[in-house]
Design a protein around this motif. Structure first.
Motif, PDB file in Angstrom:
ATOM      1  N   PRO A  88      36.004  33.081  32.573  1.00 55.77           N
ATOM      2  CA  PRO A  88      35.228  31.910  32.158  1.00 55.77           C
ATOM      3  C   PRO A  88      36.082  30.748  31.664  1.00 55.77           C
ATOM      4  O   PRO A  88      35.555  29.703  31.351  1.00 55.77           O
ATOM      5  N   SER A  89      37.406  30.944  31.588  1.00 56.28           N
ATOM      6  CA  SER A  89      38.217  29.888  30.962  1.00 56.28           C
ATOM      7  C   SER A  89      39.000  29.051  31.975  1.00 56.28           C
ATOM      8  O   SER A  89      38.474  28.106  32.550  1.00 56.28           O
ATOM      9  N   ILE A  90      40.249  29.400  32.244  1.00 55.62           N
ATOM     10  CA  ILE A  90      41.104  28.484  33.015  1.00 55.62           C
ATOM     11  C   ILE A  90      41.115  28.735  34.520  1.00 55.62           C
ATOM     12  O   ILE A  90      41.601  27.899  35.271  1.00 55.62           O
ATOM     13  N   PRO A  92      38.771  28.768  36.982  1.00 52.56           N
ATOM     14  CA  PRO A  92      38.125  27.823  37.908  1.00 52.56           C
ATOM     15  C   PRO A  92      38.961  26.565  38.130  1.00 52.56           C
ATOM     16  O   PRO A  92      39.127  26.119  39.267  1.00 52.56           O
ATOM     17  N   VAL A  93      39.525  26.024  37.066  1.00 60.50           N
ATOM     18  CA  VAL A  93      40.309  24.790  37.237  1.00 60.50           C
ATOM     19  C   VAL A  93      41.609  25.089  37.989  1.00 60.50           C
ATOM     20  O   VAL A  93      42.068  24.293  38.817  1.00 60.50           O
ATOM     21  N   HIS A  95      42.003  27.321  40.364  1.00 58.33           N
ATOM     22  CA  HIS A  95      41.741  27.461  41.797  1.00 58.33           C
ATOM     23  C   HIS A  95      41.160  26.196  42.416  1.00 58.33           C
ATOM     24  O   HIS A  95      41.292  25.983  43.624  1.00 58.33           O
ATOM     25  N   ARG A  96      40.564  25.342  41.587  1.00 56.73           N
ATOM     26  CA  ARG A  96      40.190  24.021  42.096  1.00 56.73           C
ATOM     27  C   ARG A  96      41.469  23.285  42.516  1.00 56.73           C
ATOM     28  O   ARG A  96      41.525  22.645  43.566  1.00 56.73           O
ATOM     29  N   TYR A 122      36.857  45.439  38.059  1.00 59.43           N
ATOM     30  CA  TYR A 122      35.707  44.628  38.446  1.00 59.43           C
ATOM     31  C   TYR A 122      35.950  43.959  39.805  1.00 59.43           C
ATOM     32  O   TYR A 122      35.066  43.905  40.652  1.00 59.43           O
ATOM     33  N   TYR A 131      34.425  36.112  46.657  1.00 57.64           N
ATOM     34  CA  TYR A 131      35.031  34.995  45.913  1.00 57.64           C
ATOM     35  C   TYR A 131      35.746  34.039  46.871  1.00 57.64           C
ATOM     36  O   TYR A 131      35.574  32.822  46.798  1.00 57.64           O
ATOM     37  N   ASN A 134      33.219  32.089  48.902  1.00 63.72           N
ATOM     38  CA  ASN A 134      32.581  31.035  48.112  1.00 63.72           C
ATOM     39  C   ASN A 134      33.534  29.879  47.817  1.00 63.72           C
ATOM     40  O   ASN A 134      33.107  28.752  47.626  1.00 63.72           O
ATOM     41  N   LEU A 135      34.822  30.193  47.789  1.00 66.17           N
ATOM     42  CA  LEU A 135      35.812  29.145  47.556  1.00 66.17           C
ATOM     43  C   LEU A 135      36.093  28.365  48.849  1.00 66.17           C
ATOM     44  O   LEU A 135      36.726  27.322  48.837  1.00 66.17           O
ATOM     45  N   GLY A 136      35.602  28.907  49.969  1.00 67.73           N
ATOM     46  CA  GLY A 136      35.822  28.254  51.251  1.00 67.73           C
ATOM     47  C   GLY A 136      37.162  28.629  51.868  1.00 67.73           C
ATOM     48  O   GLY A 136      37.715  27.879  52.668  1.00 67.73           O
TER      49      GLY A 136
END
Lengths: 220, 138
Positions: A88-90, A92-93, A95-96, A122, A131, A134-136
């Motif tokens: 939930p923290s770093i 997403p940014v 991998h963006r 997990y 994943y 969804n990230l393309g």
């Protein structure tokens, strides 16, 4: 007069030859990690060279269920990072920003991105595939890897990156958001804060720089 | 004399309306700028600095129609987190947003920021509204 000219000429030739020998060490990007002198016998003479820290052998599984080892990175420039899909923290940014690296080099056959999950319990192969979808991300440029937790954590240290389980942290793990650039000799050539777009822009520029090094253009 | 009285009361009424409006404007500005700071530290990593989201993993915050239709539920999403399928810009997202742990005033601030940024224009969402909405969470 003739002798002087011959002398100058021979100095010129020698220094050109020496310079030619040195090109491998005359790189724009630094080489990180521990280094030690290694003395070995070449043609009966003792020669001292520098041994650089390299990424050791490993074995993981990617999002397609294929086994991936260090050998699959032979002759490849690659970028590695550590994440987990439920982060939930770093992440997403990170991998963006990594998507920009992916888009820039996805058609380069000797380039890879390795994202190691630090939560393999997990992050099953199916979860990693979803994943990636969804990230393309498709194809084999960007691998999402999972395997034995201890092996991943130990390997993170080889990449000079810290990861750890921490029940008090959001998501249950703490890790640094570094992107690590590895050359074809498996040496560390750069570390970048993956959460900062500017740093990732520098990474993209450095990959292009690295691609032009003589050591990297040779087929390995 | 009578005319003067009417003109005077009209003037006072206008003054009251004007000051009310500016007070609301002040409130809005305060919520909005505090909300920008909350957004930066608590939301931006996932939803992006332009509210653009992340591919099909994390929804963008640019769907004005969704935000308008769910104006009184979004406080609950921030309070309790959000799980399961939602449709944003006709695209389906099926992830997990954790509970934010923000206080009602922070929720009001960040909602005022988000619903008035990224192409949205929903006006002030104050803490009274948020506290009322939170009582109705499922």
């Amino acid at each position: 007069m003739k002798r002087t000219r011959a002398l100058i000429l021979s100095i010129g030739v020698t220094s050109t030859l020496l310079a030619a020998c040195n090109t491998g060490h005359n790189n724009a990007l630094p080489i990180y990690g521990n280094r030690e002198p290694v003395t070995k016998m070449v043609n009966g003479k003792s020669v001292t060279d520098t041994a650089y820290q390299t990424i050791p052998a490993f074995r993981f599984v990617n999002q397609y269920g294929d086994s991936i080892t260090n050998k699959d990175l032979n002759g490849k420039i690659y970028v590695a990072d550590f994440f987990f899909t439920s982060c939930p923290s770093i992440c997403p940014v990170m991998h963006r920003n990594m998507l920009n690296v992916y888009k820039e080099f996805k058609n380069v056959s000797d380039f890879r991105i390795l994202s190691h999950s630090i939560d393999p319990k997990y992050d099953s192969v199916a979860v990693l595939k979803k994943y990636a979808d969804n990230l393309g991300v498709s194809g084999n440029t960007w691998w999402f890897l999972q395997g034995k937790k201890e092996e991943t954590y130990k390997l993170a240290g080889n990449y000079l990156t810290a990861v750890a389980e921490d029940k008090t942290a959001p998501g249950g793990y703490v890790h640094q958001g570094y992107f690590i650039l590895i050359d074809k000799q498996k040496r560390i050539r750069g570390t970048y804060d993956g959460t900062l777009p500017d740093q990732v822009g520098k990474l993209i520029a450095d990959i292009k720089e690295l691609q032009t090094e003589p050591d990297q253009t040779l087929a390995q | 004399m009578k005319t003067l009285l009417i003109a005077g009361s009209f003037f006072i009424t206008m003054l009251i309306i004007a000051s009310c409006q500016s007070e609301q404007q002040v409130d809005y500005n305060r919520y909005y700028s505090a909300g920008a700071a909350v957004y930066q530290s608590r939301c931006q990593n996932c939803h992006g600095d332009k509210g653009e989201g992340l591919a099909a993993l994390i929804p963008p915050l640019t769907d004005t129609v969704f935000l308008k239709a769910n104006r009184h539920q979004i406080a609950c999403y921030l309070e309790n987190g959000l799980k399961g399928k939602i449709t944003i810009h006709n695209k389906e997202f099926n992830g997990i947003m954790p509970s934010t742990g923000l206080s009602p005033i922070e929720i009001a601030q960040v909602l005022t920021y988000v619903t008035n940024s990224f192409g949205n224009k929903a006006g002030l969402i104050n803490s009274d509204e948020v506290e009322k909405d939170l009582k109705g969470c499922e």
